[in-house]
Design a protein around this motif. Structure first.
Motif, PDB file in Angstrom:
ATOM      1  N   GLY A 366       0.781  -1.264   0.050  1.00 52.14           N
ATOM      2  CA  GLY A 366       0.085  -0.150  -0.001  1.00 52.14           C
ATOM      3  C   GLY A 366       0.837   1.103   0.012  1.00 52.14           C
ATOM      4  N   LEU A 367       1.879   1.092   0.784  1.00 51.07           N
ATOM      5  CA  LEU A 367       2.704   2.483   0.914  1.00 51.07           C
ATOM      6  C   LEU A 367       3.600   2.701  -0.305  1.00 51.07           C
ATOM      7  CD1 LEU A 367       3.852   4.879   2.625  1.00 51.07           C
ATOM      8  CD2 LEU A 367       5.457   3.354   3.762  1.00 51.07           C
ATOM      9  N   VAL A 368       4.047   1.493  -0.694  1.00 49.88           N
ATOM     10  CA  VAL A 368       4.936   1.495  -2.142  1.00 49.88           C
ATOM     11  C   VAL A 368       3.981   2.035  -3.254  1.00 49.88           C
ATOM     12  CG1 VAL A 368       5.927  -0.080  -3.765  1.00 49.88           C
ATOM     13  CG2 VAL A 368       6.386  -0.502  -1.511  1.00 49.88           C
ATOM     14  N   GLY A 369       2.751   1.594  -3.096  1.00 53.78           N
ATOM     15  CA  GLY A 369       1.669   2.010  -4.173  1.00 53.78           C
ATOM     16  C   GLY A 369       1.410   3.535  -4.328  1.00 53.78           C
ATOM     17  N   MET A 370       1.379   3.860  -3.037  1.00 53.08           N
ATOM     18  CA  MET A 370       1.054   5.503  -2.782  1.00 53.08           C
ATOM     19  C   MET A 370       2.382   6.279  -3.332  1.00 53.08           C
ATOM     20  SD  MET A 370      -0.796   6.235   0.629  1.00 53.08           S
ATOM     21  CE  MET A 370       0.125   5.264   1.777  1.00 53.08           C
ATOM     22  N   ARG A 371       3.689   5.712  -3.070  1.00 53.44           N
ATOM     23  CA  ARG A 371       4.802   6.423  -3.423  1.00 53.44           C
ATOM     24  C   ARG A 371       4.952   6.383  -4.847  1.00 53.44           C
ATOM     25  NH1 ARG A 371       8.626   3.512   1.250  1.00 53.44           N
ATOM     26  NH2 ARG A 371       8.409   5.479   2.608  1.00 53.44           N
ATOM     27  N   GLU A 372       4.486   5.438  -5.747  1.00 51.50           N
ATOM     28  CA  GLU A 372       4.580   5.152  -7.163  1.00 51.50           C
ATOM     29  C   GLU A 372       3.510   6.094  -7.727  1.00 51.50           C
ATOM     30  OE1 GLU A 372       3.986   0.890  -7.807  1.00 51.50           O
ATOM     31  OE2 GLU A 372       5.996   0.472  -7.124  1.00 51.50           O
TER      32      GLU A 372
END
Length: 405
Positions: A366-372
């Motif tokens: 989830g956090l990785v997706g937000m960063r991307e």
């Protein structure tokens, strides 16, 4: 005929053998002037042999041809035979080959060897005669000039082939990068849709199981929330899959806007999460990409709050559109129950990272997706603990790159 010439271009031994056979045929036709015809024919065959390997082994073939030419002069001098070998035209062919396929330096060395061979032939048998020297020089000059043109053509063809190879590599790499980016986008969209809904449904299912016997009314409400969340997730999933099937349709991205954000917040409130919401600015006029990014950040942040913020989670959401950017801030109780009042929108402010991403609790896909997603929009994302120990997400999305004012 053209197909045959293209086939010969990739087989130098065959085409050069045909050239050697042609020179041998001309040499055989002149055998009548020779005193010793057998020696003449043997020497003629030897003279055309290096022509066969003129392109596969140019340097050894050139050296062999010069030595054979000297040997022919010595043989004619010893036998006092005035006959000449038309196959010696191969000397000019070899000069052309060296200049066109090897280089000018080798061509100059070979030209010097021809001059040396000519001096020896003139001293031994008187050939070439003084009147023949200009024609011999003109023949070699024509061979050199033709080699220069052909060499330039070969260099041009090689450069074009190299550029085409680079272009093909770049095209393959860009196609690979596009596929990887598309896979990442699909994974991010599906995660945002499914993970949020499943998290809400799991929390509600756990609550309904505990309240089933003691408070059936609460259990029934939880089951209703599960059903409503499942329907919304299925509808959102269908819309996402439909959009992914369309090759170029950015205008069809879901325009969530303030209504979509309010719906997410209300859904989280129905699950028991204490959420406050503050919106400012014209958020419904931003582009679909920015609107979807804001929606996903709020959705993912509140889902993480529901998962990890403890038994009495609280969160505050503030979204503000400025002249050049949109600021999204979400802060929660951080899983640390305290006696302080619930978080308010005024407490939401930029935060600093207090731990690397690899050790941040809940920093999964989830956090990785937000960063991307923020990186694609050209913005910045900051996560970490706030001054009160709560967990905060702060995103800044520029409008100048994505919104046509």
């Amino acid at each position: 005929m053209r197909r045959f010439s293209l086939w010969l271009r990739g087989k130098p031994l065959i085409s050069d053998s045909m050239l050697a056979l042609l020179l041998l045929t001309i040499d055989v036709l002149a055998v009548g002037d020779a005193d010793n015809k057998i020696a003449y024919l043997v020497l003629g065959v030897l003279l055309v042999l290096p022509i066969i390997f003129r392109r596969t082994h140019p340097r050894p073939a050139a050296l062999a041809l010069v030595l054979l030419s000297i040997a022919a002069s010595v043989t004619h001098w010893a036998a006092e035979d005035p006959s000449e070998h038309p196959a010696l035209l191969g000397l000019g062919v070899m000069l052309y080959t060296l200049v066109a396929y090897v280089g000018r330096r080798e061509g100059l060395w070979y030209l010097g060897a021809l001059l040396f061979e000519g001096v020896i032939a003139h001293l031994l048998v008187g050939k070439p005669e003084g009147a023949d020297i200009p024609f011999t020089a003109l023949f070699y000059a024509l061979c050199w000039t033709l080699a220069e043109f052909v060499g330039a053509r070969h260099a041009y063809d090689n450069e074009v082939a190299a550029r085409l190879a680079v272009a093909d590599y770049d095209r393959e790499r860009q196609a690979h990068d596009a596929v990887a980016a598309e896979r990442t986008r699909i994974a991010r969209e599906l995660h945002d849709v499914v993970a949020h809904a499943v998290s809400v449904m799991i929390v509600q299912a756990d609550g309904a199981r505990f309240a089933l016997r003691q408070d059936p009314e609460i259990a029934e409400k939880a089951l209703g929330t599960i059903a409503s969340t499942g329907r919304d997730a299925l509808r959102e999933l269908r819309r996402t899959v439909e959009l992914l099937r369309i090759e170029h349709a950015p205008e069809q991205l879901p325009q969530h806007g303030t209504a979509g954000i309010a719906k997410v917040v209300q859904m989280m409130r129905d699950t028991g999460l204490d959420v406050s919401l503050q919106l400012s600015g014209e958020l419904d006029t931003v582009t679909p990409e920015v609107s979807l990014g804001i929606h996903r950040i709020v959705q993912e942040s509140l889902t993480n709050t529901l998962r990890h913020a403890g038994p009495d989670p609280r969160a505050a959401v503030r979204i503000e559109r400025g002249a050049t950017e949109v600021v999204v801030a979400i802060v929660d109780s951080g899983g640390v129950p305290t006696a302080r009042t619930p978080a308010t929108c005024a407490e939401v402010r930029p935060v600093r990272i207090t731990a690397p991403a690899s050790v941040i609790p809940g920093s999964g896909l989830g956090l990785v997706g937000m960063r991307e997603r923020i990186a694609v929009l050209g913005g910045t994302l900051t996560v970490g603990r706030d001054d009160h120990g709560g967990w905060a997400v702060h995103a800044v999305i520029p409008l100048d790159r994505t919104t046509a004012e």
